[in-house]
Design a protein around this motif. Structure first.
Motif, mmCIF file in Angstrom:
data_model
loop_
_atom_site.group_PDB
_atom_site.id
_atom_site.type_symbol
_atom_site.label_atom_id
_atom_site.label_comp_id
_atom_site.label_asym_id
_atom_site.label_seq_id
_atom_site.Cartn_x
_atom_site.Cartn_y
_atom_site.Cartn_z
ATOM 1 N N ALA A 22 0.834 -1.205 0.000
ATOM 2 C CA ALA A 22 0.000 0.000 0.000
ATOM 3 C C ALA A 22 0.869 1.255 0.000
ATOM 4 O O ALA A 22 0.538 2.247 -0.663
ATOM 5 C CB ALA A 22 -0.942 -0.017 1.203
ATOM 6 N N ASP A 23 1.975 1.216 0.724
ATOM 7 C CA ASP A 23 2.899 2.353 0.733
ATOM 8 C C ASP A 23 3.454 2.619 -0.667
ATOM 9 O O ASP A 23 3.561 3.767 -1.105
ATOM 10 C CB ASP A 23 4.062 2.104 1.697
ATOM 11 N N LYS A 24 3.795 1.571 -1.373
ATOM 12 C CA LYS A 24 4.347 1.726 -2.723
ATOM 13 C C LYS A 24 3.305 2.312 -3.669
ATOM 14 O O LYS A 24 3.608 3.191 -4.467
ATOM 15 C CB LYS A 24 4.847 0.385 -3.248
ATOM 16 N N LEU A 25 2.060 1.826 -3.581
ATOM 17 C CA LEU A 25 0.997 2.391 -4.422
ATOM 18 C C LEU A 25 0.748 3.849 -4.066
ATOM 19 O O LEU A 25 0.459 4.667 -4.942
ATOM 20 C CB LEU A 25 -0.285 1.572 -4.273
ATOM 21 N N GLU A 26 0.867 4.172 -2.795
ATOM 22 C CA GLU A 26 0.680 5.552 -2.358
ATOM 23 C C GLU A 26 1.794 6.449 -2.928
ATOM 24 O O GLU A 26 1.532 7.571 -3.357
ATOM 25 C CB GLU A 26 0.664 5.608 -0.834
ATOM 26 N N ARG A 27 3.029 5.949 -2.940
ATOM 27 C CA ARG A 27 4.134 6.713 -3.523
ATOM 28 C C ARG A 27 3.953 6.899 -5.028
ATOM 29 O O ARG A 27 4.461 7.855 -5.613
ATOM 30 C CB ARG A 27 5.466 6.022 -3.246
ATOM 31 N N MET A 28 3.237 5.953 -5.664
ATOM 32 C CA MET A 28 2.993 6.053 -7.109
ATOM 33 C C MET A 28 1.857 7.019 -7.429
ATOM 34 O O MET A 28 1.586 7.268 -8.599
ATOM 35 C CB MET A 28 2.693 4.663 -7.676
ATOM 36 N N GLY A 29 1.183 7.538 -6.402
ATOM 37 C CA GLY A 29 0.181 8.573 -6.652
ATOM 38 C C GLY A 29 -1.234 8.244 -6.210
ATOM 39 O O GLY A 29 -2.100 9.105 -6.254
ATOM 40 N N ALA A 30 -1.498 7.024 -5.807
ATOM 41 C CA ALA A 30 -2.840 6.668 -5.345
ATOM 42 C C ALA A 30 -3.020 7.154 -3.913
ATOM 43 O O ALA A 30 -2.059 7.222 -3.147
ATOM 44 C CB ALA A 30 -3.037 5.154 -5.404
#
Length: 85
Positions: A22-30
């Motif tokens: 989830a952290d990685k998806l958040e860093r990608m802009g979500a």
């Protein structure tokens, strides 16, 4: 007491191991809610698919073991009974 705590411990375990995704998806802009929803949906769909594929195979193998067990027991008794007595 253990049966009451099991869902909480399981939830903590799942959250701990899925948080980096989830952290990685958040860093990608979500945003965090969307990222968490996506990761949890993917996790539970994967888990369900794994169960659907594995449970029938395990049931088949377990029934085969149960069917062959009396024969194996007879063979072991015939082989090892003389050495025990």
């Amino acid at each position: 007491v253990h049966s009451i705590l099991l869902p909480f411990v399981t939830g903590i375990f799942i959250a701990y191991f899925l948080s980096p995704a989830a952290d990685k998806l958040e860093r990608m802009g979500a945003n965090r809610g969307l990222a968490t929803s996506f990761v949890l949906t993917f996790f539970f769909l994967s888990f369900t698919l794994l169960l659907v594929l594995l449970v029938p195979m395990l049931v088949t193998q377990l029934s085969a073991i149960i069917a062959h067990f009396p024969g194996w027991l007879s063979e072991m008794q015939a082989k090892y009974a003389p050495t025990i007595n």
